[in-house]
Write a protein that holds these residues in place. Structure first.
Motif, PDB file in Angstrom:
ATOM      1  N   LEU A 183      -9.130   4.397  11.203  1.00 43.47           N
ATOM      2  CA  LEU A 183      -8.753   3.607   9.929  1.00 43.47           C
ATOM      3  C   LEU A 183      -8.689   4.567   8.855  1.00 43.47           C
ATOM      4  O   LEU A 183      -7.987   4.262   7.977  1.00 43.47           O
ATOM      5  N   ALA A 184      -9.709   5.351   8.804  1.00 45.37           N
ATOM      6  CA  ALA A 184      -9.771   6.227   7.428  1.00 45.37           C
ATOM      7  C   ALA A 184      -8.481   7.153   7.344  1.00 45.37           C
ATOM      8  O   ALA A 184      -8.027   7.311   6.540  1.00 45.37           O
ATOM      9  N   ALA A 185      -8.107   7.554   8.676  1.00 48.96           N
ATOM     10  CA  ALA A 185      -7.081   8.397   8.643  1.00 48.96           C
ATOM     11  C   ALA A 185      -5.675   7.678   8.295  1.00 48.96           C
ATOM     12  O   ALA A 185      -4.884   8.470   7.792  1.00 48.96           O
ATOM     13  N   CYS A 186      -5.635   6.495   8.591  1.00 50.32           N
ATOM     14  CA  CYS A 186      -4.564   5.636   8.342  1.00 50.32           C
ATOM     15  C   CYS A 186      -4.377   5.460   6.721  1.00 50.32           C
ATOM     16  O   CYS A 186      -3.192   5.094   6.235  1.00 50.32           O
ATOM     17  N   SER A 187      -5.508   5.604   5.970  1.00 46.68           N
ATOM     18  CA  SER A 187      -5.414   5.279   4.621  1.00 46.68           C
ATOM     19  C   SER A 187      -5.497   6.673   3.802  1.00 46.68           C
ATOM     20  O   SER A 187      -5.699   6.728   2.840  1.00 46.68           O
ATOM     21  N   SER A 188      -5.250   7.968   4.505  1.00 45.50           N
ATOM     22  CA  SER A 188      -5.348   9.282   3.937  1.00 45.50           C
ATOM     23  C   SER A 188      -4.399   9.407   3.060  1.00 45.50           C
ATOM     24  O   SER A 188      -3.083   8.885   3.154  1.00 45.50           O
ATOM     25  N   GLU A 189      -4.560  10.455   2.023  1.00 37.85           N
ATOM     26  CA  GLU A 189      -3.537  10.570   1.161  1.00 37.85           C
ATOM     27  C   GLU A 189      -2.453  11.462   1.850  1.00 37.85           C
ATOM     28  O   GLU A 189      -1.322  11.655   1.257  1.00 37.85           O
ATOM     29  N   SER A 190      -2.711  12.397   2.802  1.00 36.02           N
ATOM     30  CA  SER A 190      -1.916  12.913   3.608  1.00 36.02           C
ATOM     31  C   SER A 190      -0.884  11.977   4.294  1.00 36.02           C
ATOM     32  O   SER A 190      -1.274  11.406   5.430  1.00 36.02           O
ATOM     33  N   ARG A 191       0.367  12.019   4.038  1.00 28.62           N
ATOM     34  CA  ARG A 191       1.516  10.911   4.757  1.00 28.62           C
ATOM     35  C   ARG A 191       1.689  11.445   6.186  1.00 28.62           C
ATOM     36  O   ARG A 191       1.957  10.433   6.997  1.00 28.62           O
ATOM     37  N   PHE A 202      -3.563  -2.353   7.082  1.00 33.14           N
ATOM     38  CA  PHE A 202      -2.153  -1.940   7.644  1.00 33.14           C
ATOM     39  C   PHE A 202      -1.088  -2.694   6.664  1.00 33.14           C
ATOM     40  O   PHE A 202      -0.179  -2.608   6.861  1.00 33.14           O
ATOM     41  N   PHE A 203      -1.630  -3.221   5.519  1.00 33.16           N
ATOM     42  CA  PHE A 203      -0.675  -3.877   4.635  1.00 33.16           C
ATOM     43  C   PHE A 203      -0.111  -2.611   3.660  1.00 33.16           C
ATOM     44  O   PHE A 203      -0.664  -1.711   3.531  1.00 33.16           O
ATOM     45  N   CYS A 204       1.124  -2.850   3.673  1.00 31.13           N
ATOM     46  CA  CYS A 204       2.162  -1.822   3.021  1.00 31.13           C
ATOM     47  C   CYS A 204       1.751  -1.877   1.445  1.00 31.13           C
ATOM     48  O   CYS A 204       1.634  -2.728   0.824  1.00 31.13           O
ATOM     49  N   SER A 205       1.886  -0.402   0.863  1.00 26.39           N
ATOM     50  CA  SER A 205       1.867  -0.163  -0.452  1.00 26.39           C
ATOM     51  C   SER A 205       3.058   0.250  -0.939  1.00 26.39           C
ATOM     52  O   SER A 205       3.672   0.796  -0.321  1.00 26.39           O
ATOM     53  N   TYR A 206       3.612  -0.154  -2.071  1.00 22.70           N
ATOM     54  CA  TYR A 206       4.884   0.107  -2.453  1.00 22.70           C
ATOM     55  C   TYR A 206       4.988   1.552  -2.758  1.00 22.70           C
ATOM     56  O   TYR A 206       6.293   1.981  -2.714  1.00 22.70           O
ATOM     57  N   SER A 207       4.163   2.418  -2.821  1.00 22.92           N
ATOM     58  CA  SER A 207       4.313   3.798  -3.229  1.00 22.92           C
ATOM     59  C   SER A 207       4.589   4.544  -1.694  1.00 22.92           C
ATOM     60  O   SER A 207       4.893   5.744  -1.819  1.00 22.92           O
ATOM     61  N   GLU A 208       4.317   4.014  -0.563  1.00 22.88           N
ATOM     62  CA  GLU A 208       4.271   4.641   0.814  1.00 22.88           C
ATOM     63  C   GLU A 208       5.580   4.685   1.033  1.00 22.88           C
ATOM     64  O   GLU A 208       6.646   3.897   0.699  1.00 22.88           O
TER      65      GLU A 208
END
Length: 739
Positions: free
Chosen positions: A282-290, A318-324
């Motif tokens: 879960l932490a990796a899914c929120s990583s700054e590294s795409r 797992f909700f999407c952010s606009y900047s992703e």
């Protein structure tokens, strides 16, 4: 400053390097050398000052040595005779009292990619393996692999391999890891480094002293060891337990894979490990590294194959952010579909509803299809949302909603009434082929419940001459035949007009044949038509086939922490096979290679290579950007230089073929859809000399043949044969995988 491409720069620097006054001033001399390196990195050919730079290596200034050795490593293949003059200086530095100088000299000597250098570096490398300084041993161990690569066709030196195996017990942890990598490279044709019980236990005990990179490497090598008893197995698992809590996701993933492989006979242990690794994933899914985020999401989907709902309590992660980026959003939407349950269905559907109006049409359509997928379980809520989306009257939204409705009524007949009430009026906002086919199918199968169904189909019949997609015409024929059986008075006239057009005027043979079939079927009698066309309107049992059963962990454990979850098993098999072929071609001698780059020319072939430019190895330029307009214009002005026919069975999968071509740097300009007859593709590529290769692929199903036509901007026989060989490799690879 002189122009970057002029010879004035080289002359000026050569003069400065020979100036005794500058040589006497260490800082000025170093600055001149730095200018040489700067111009070299900017692309200017600085090989003209090679002799002066070799002289500059004889110094006690370690910074100056680093700069000169960097220069020599770059230009040694171009000046092999002069580079040999620097060997004496390097050999001398390998005996320097300063370990930094010894290590630097040894590393630079092993980086000289030129013929005949092995006899000079063999003894310094062996001495470096026994050096007291750990830094020198690290360099020497990696130098063994470099030395082997310089002469990969020679036999493996058993004494050197034994020396490296003994260094696995070195006190320096980096030396240990470097030994593993060197042994793996040297013994790659024998299966790689062997991990037996003493080595495995030694590596496990040294793990705590390694850095995170070393730990990840060792965990990967430990996959080759299989414990001989259950007691030994659990002792190893206990030693690995702490690495599941590492701050490095690479170490956590490596330890997890090792757990899953070793505990393959203990499913409860595997499940416990996957529960514990939930937090790091879960932490990796929120990583700054795409890149890390995308890879983690792919592994989450893989875990969900065996543990459905494993991440359900963390669905908001797992909700999407606009900047992703787009590709991460698509993965998150796929994950959300698998996490829906009674507790979070409202929140997840509300989130997906917001994505349906995203500025990205592709992402909006993916969200709509996700809602359609969830509708198989939560029908009422999803149908209501999809009906509301139809009210927006936007083409890309309406098209996908209708497709979702088509799939839904087939699997969930209880929602047919709601779907039929929502359809009227949506035909005005559909221009896409897939959307038209879905709408026509719904009107044909459930037309008796839709009041204006015949009139909507009549609009399609009137515009059939301007319809460009044969699949739409074939779907229209079948739908109108079905509707004719339930509403004959309203459909008889338009069915006659459609059959007349398809039989007398249509050029597509598949559409014409279907029209003739239905016409002759009607001549037999309506009862026979009903017997053939009256098929079930829904089949809920197919939902069981779509809902894949839980897969055991052992079915994918070997793919965990690899690129298989990212690419998919089928695509990764294609890529791996192409890479093996590419590596094999790169290992061939220069005169036998067809698509190699950066290979050294042997002494025997040097004169022949210089004499004939056509005999040069082919290297295709990556990321070629050629517009369709330029391709068409160039294609019409060139003559076919080569034409060849290959046997081919079945349909072409465009995505698979395009990915394989991309691996070998061939650009796809245009490609027919799967199932098109005849199937065509237009390709382009360019070699490093600027020569263009334009290609047409033509598949004729009736002959089971793939015809290749190649046009070349410059007449070069050898490079043409090389390019054709690349195409043969790709087509042969895809054909083998298909069969």
């Amino acid at each position: 400053m002189p122009y970057l491409g002029s010879e004035d720069v080289v002359k000026e620097l050569k003069k400065a390097l020979c100036n005794p006054h500058i040589q006497a001033d260490r800082l000025r001399y170093r600055n001149v050398i730095q200018r040489v390196i700067r111009h070299m990195t900017q692309g200017l050919d600085m090989s003209g000052v090679f002799m002066e730079m070799v002289k500059a290596s004889a110094t006690v200034d370690i910074v100056q040595k680093k700069l000169v050795y960097l220069y020599m490593g770059t230009y040694a293949p171009l000046k092999p005779d002069l580079a040999l003059l620097a060997i004496n200086t390097l050999c001398k530095d390998c005996s320097d009292p300063n370990p930094m100088v010894r290590g630097l000299a040894l590393r630079s000597m092993c980086s000289l990619r030129m013929p005949g250098v092995q006899e000079y570096i063999q003894q310094p490398v062996l001495n470096g393996l026994r050096d007291k300084a750990s830094y020198v041993r690290r360099v020497a161990v990696l130098g063994c692999a470099k030395m082997h690569n310089l002469h990969g066709d020679s036999e493996v030196d058993g004494a050197l391999v034994n020396e490296l195996y003994s260094l696995l017990r070195d006190q320096d942890p980096i030396v240990v890891v470097n030994c593993l990598r060197s042994l793996e490279e040297i013994l790659k044709h024998e299966g790689g480094v062997v991990i037996n019980k003493p080595i495995a236990h030694h590596l496990l005990n040294r793990m705590s002293k390694l850095d995170q990179w070393g730990q990840a490497e060792v965990l990967n090598f430990l996959l080759r060891y299989q414990p001989r008893s259950e007691e030994e197995l659990f002792d190893i698992l206990n030693l690995l337990d702490s690495y599941l809590k590492s701050s490095s996701i690479a170490v956590v993933m490596g330890a997890t894979k090792l757990f899953l492989i070793l505990a393959k006979k203990f499913p409860h242990v595997q499940t416990d490990v996957l529960v514990r690794v939930k937090g790091p994933l879960l932490a990796a899914c929120s990583s700054e590294s795409r890149e890390l985020c995308f890879a983690a999401l792919c592994h989450v989907r893989q875990v969900l194959h065996s543990l459905p709902g494993h991440f359900s309590s963390h669905y908001k992660k797992f909700f999407c952010s606009y900047s992703e980026p787009h590709y991460i959003k698509l993965q998150k939407v796929e994950v959300l579909c698998e996490l829906v349950n009674d507790e979070n269905v409202q929140q997840v559907l509300g989130e997906l509803r917001g994505y349906c109006t995203d500025v990205s049409a592709d992402f909006a359509q993916a969200a709509i299809l996700a809602i359609g997928s969830i509708a198989k379980t939560y029908t009422d809520q999803c149908v209501q949302i999809l009906t509301e989306l139809l009210g927006l009257r936007q083409e890309h939204i309406t098209t996908v909603v209708v497709q979702a409705f088509r799939d839904l009524v087939w699997l969930c007949p209880q929602c047919t009434e709601a779907v039929c009430q929502a359809l009227p009026g949506c035909e005005e906002n559909i221009q896409d082929s897939e959307g038209k086919q879905a709408l026509i199918w719904l009107l044909g199968v459930h037309g008796e419940k839709i009041p204006n169904a015949p009139y909507v189909l009549e609009d399609f019949v009137e515009n059939v001459k301007s319809e460009t997609f044969p699949a739409v015409k074939m779907e229209l024929l079948t739908a109108l035949m079905r509707l004719f059986l339930s509403r004959p008075a309203e459909c008889q006239d338009m069915l006659g007009r459609l059959l007349h057009y398809c039989i007398e005027e249509e050029k597509d043979m598949a559409v014409r044949d279907r029209g003739l079939f239905y016409y002759r079927l009607l001549l037999v009698g309506v009862d026979k038509v009903k017997q053939i066309l009256y098929s079930p309107k829904s089949d809920p049992s197919l939902g069981l086939l779509e809902d894949l059963p839980e897969r055991p962990v052992n079915s994918w454990a070997s793919d965990f922490n690899t690129l298989v979850p990212v690419y998919g098993k089928a695509h990764w098999a294609i890529i791996s096979k192409c890479q093996k072929i590419e590596r094999h071609r790169l290992e061939l001698p220069a005169n036998a290679s067809l698509a190699t780059s950066g290979q050294l020319t042997s002494e025997e072939n040097k004169e022949g290579t210089q004499a004939s430019p056509d005999s040069e190895a082919l290297m295709l330029v990556p990321n070629l950007q050629l517009t369709a307009e330029y391709f068409e214009k160039t294609w019409l002005n060139l003559k076919v230089a080569h034409q060849q026919v290959f046997s081919w069975q079945g349909e072409v999968q465009p995505d698979t073929l395009q990915m394989a071509l991309k691996v070998v740097n061939v650009q796809t300009i245009a490609m027919s859809r799967a199932g098109a007859q005849p199937w065509k593709a237009y390709l382009s590529a360019q070699d490093d000399t600027g020569c263009l290769f334009l290609t047409e692929l033509l598949l004729k199903p009736e002959n089971s043949e793939m015809q290749i036509s190649v046009k070349q901007s410059e007449a070069r026989t050898e490079t043409l044969h090389g390019f054709v060989s690349v195409l043969e490799t790709v087509i042969g690879t895809i054909g083998n995988i298909k069969s």
